[in-house]
Design an enzyme around this catalytic site. Structure first.
Site, PDB file in Angstrom:
ATOM      1  CG  HIS A 266      -1.881   1.081   1.333  1.00  0.00           C
ATOM      2  ND1 HIS A 266      -3.267   1.084   0.896  1.00  0.00           N
ATOM      3  CD2 HIS A 266      -1.654   2.357   1.604  1.00  0.00           C
ATOM      4  CE1 HIS A 266      -3.945   2.205   1.149  1.00  0.00           C
ATOM      5  NE2 HIS A 266      -2.976   2.947   1.642  1.00  0.00           N
ATOM      6  CD  GLU A 267       1.516   3.632   3.517  1.00  0.00           C
ATOM      7  OE1 GLU A 267       1.584   4.620   2.979  1.00  0.00           O
ATOM      8  OE2 GLU A 267       0.515   3.513   4.250  1.00  0.00           O
ATOM      9  CD  GLU A 296      -5.994   5.145   0.381  1.00  0.00           C
ATOM     10  OE1 GLU A 296      -4.861   5.812   0.414  1.00  0.00           O
ATOM     11  OE2 GLU A 296      -6.199   4.139   1.004  1.00  0.00           O
TER      12      GLU A 296
HETATM   13 ZN    ZN Z   1      -3.299   5.157   1.575  1.00  0.00          ZN
END
Ligand code: ZN
Length: 497
Positions: A266-267, A296
């Site tokens: 995710h990061e 996002e």
């Molecule tokens: Zn995020």
């Protein structure tokens, strides 16, 4: 003064401010990864002093004068030219900064700092009444802020716009309604294979070996370790500290193999966006990420659409088995099911791909009502519990697992939640377009080749910086308006039994 000279002043002014912001972010990164407990109080003073300098620069009257010189000139004639993009965004930010009276800005910063501390204690003690007055203060100041910023139809839009330029609650509501109906329709039809539990991922997985694995995963998808680093933290984040320095963090759970791996993907997804921004436009909006929702979309794309796909695990399972030989012989299909478990839960950050957005949608309704005036803070826990019952069919046993679970509102971040769901919708729509346009994409992923996908994202999204606002960007990249359709189709295809 000529428009050219005014524009040059603006570039110099904002680039210098960007250095200060990066210093501020470096202090933040340090606070969350390295800083000794006894240094925390002094750090807060340092951060506040720097914030004051940045605010003074953001509201410098000369900025208004320079902008007036450039606006309407030939320099900004092409709306997609760097100067036009920069001037448009600087005007927006300048108005946002100067419309907030200094006393209100100060009161907001203080209420957010106090709110965070109060929230941490209240959550630990499951003590809503202790937190309630802090949240009342924050909501009242945020309503003042919305009034100062201005809006067309409802106060909430003024706050939403700070995170997602151009977005409006009335435009989100029908998308979210369609999405919610589809998710609740899918939930009872989820293939039982996705409900068998994730026991495979539970056990004893020493941190050192997990770190080898998550570094390999981040590097494989294209994260450049020579232009960043990975460190452990309590609540993972990614941070852009300037050219050649985009850092990521992760959280290790030695009893679960998925936690650090998916947090890292995710990061790293966020970081790939930052590492792909055009360096020649550094320090100006043309070279910056356009919104939280688009940010996002990049993290979710890599974490879920890639990282939880069968193809990814075809490539990655042998790597996992090399690091953890105790998993040798575990079939691909079993691991694929284990990393894609669907189960309604009380806690947003533990939610799966099907139920996650249900958490966001009811938060959006609640915070919209808090700001627009339809819901009093005192009635919030009851409204929360009712929303959880209605959308997830669960009973909230206590406020710590209910209204007190998220950090956002305590820090003054109202209007932030929708960007998570927007991220999921944008991710699915972008990914569907990539699959159409990049030949052999899933075969490449199965071989551990991620460059074709990354190149496409770089060219279509990252390289544009803030040229287009999110809704225009998705139209340009996919040929269609934002819609929950691609995300719903992805979930149906993956999970329906
Ligand atoms: Zn995020």
């Amino acid at each position: 003064m000529t428009p050219e000279l005014a524009y040059q002043h603006l570039c110099e002014h904002y680039r210098e401010t960007a250095y200060l912001r990066e210093a501020q972010k470096l202090w933040f990164w340090d606070q969350r990864t390295m800083l000794a407990p006894k240094g925390q109080a002094h750090r807060a003073l340092q951060v506040a002093a720097l914030a004051k300098m940045i605010h003074a620069r953001d509201t410098d009257p000369r900025v208004g004068e320079w902008l007036a010189q450039v606006e309407g000139s030939d320099l900004v004639a092409d709306p997609r030219g760097a100067a036009a993009v920069n001037v448009r965004e600087w005007r927006r930010r300048y108005e946002q900064s100067v419309r907030i009276p200094p006393e209100l800005a100060h009161a907001l910063a203080q209420a957010a700092a106090e709110g965070q501390t109060a929230w941490e204690q209240a959550r630990a003690r499951n003590d809503w009444p202790a937190f309630r007055p802090f949240l009342e203060r924050i909501v009242s100041l945020k309503r003042e802020q919305a009034a100062a910023l201005g809006y067309d139809t409802e106060p909430y839009d003024a706050l939403l716009d700070l995170y997602e330029p151009g977005e409006r609650a009335a435009a989100l509501a029908p998308l979210f309604e369609e999405l919610e109906a589809a998710l609740r329709g899918l939930l009872p039809r989820v293939n039982p294979d996705f409900r068998g539990g994730d026991g495979l991922l539970r056990g004893s997985f020493p941190r050192e070996r997990q770190e080898v694995l998550v570094r390999e995963a981040a590097a494989a998808i294209g994260y450049d370790f020579a232009a960043g680093r990975l460190d452990p933290t309590a609540h993972p984040f990614s941070i852009n500290l300037g050219q050649g320095d985009v850092r990521i963090t992760t959280r290790y759970d030695e009893t679960c193999l998925g936690t650090a791996l998916f947090a890292t993907l995710h990061e790293a997804g966020h970081a790939l966006y930052s590492q792909g921004l055009p360096p020649e436009h550094w320090g100006t909006p043309r070279g910056e990420a356009v919104s939280l929702g688009i940010h996002e979309s990049q993290s979710r794309l890599w974490e879920n659409l890639v990282g939880r796909s069968r193809e990814f695990w075809r490539f990655f399972l042998p790597r996992v088995q090399a690091v953890f030989p105790e998993l040798s012989g575990v079939p691909l299909e079993a691991v694929y099911k284990a990393v894609n478990q669907v189960r309604p839960s009380l806690i947003r950050v533990e939610a799966d791909e099907v139920t996650y957005n249900l958490h966001i949608i009811f938060r959006f309704h609640l915070e919209r009502e808090l700001i627009n005036g339809g819901l009093a803070v005192g009635d919030l826990p009851e409204a929360w519990n009712e929303a959880v019952r209605r959308s997830l069919d669960l009973t909230v046993p206590d406020d710590a697992q209910g209204v007190l679970q998220d950090v956002h509102w305590s820090g003054g971040h109202l209007g932030y939640f929708p960007t998570y769901t927007l991220g999921n919708l944008y991710a699915a729509q972008f990914f569907a377009a990539a699959c159409r346009e990049v030949g052999g994409l899933s075969e490449a992923v199965a071989r551990g080749e991620f460059l074709p996908l990354l190149r496409w994202l770089r060219q279509k999204i990252h390289a544009l910086g803030s040229t287009l606002w999110p809704r225009e960007l998705v139209r340009e990249v996919t040929g269609k308006d934002l819609s929950p359709g691609p995300f719903i189709a992805y979930l149906e295809e993956k999970f329906a039994g």
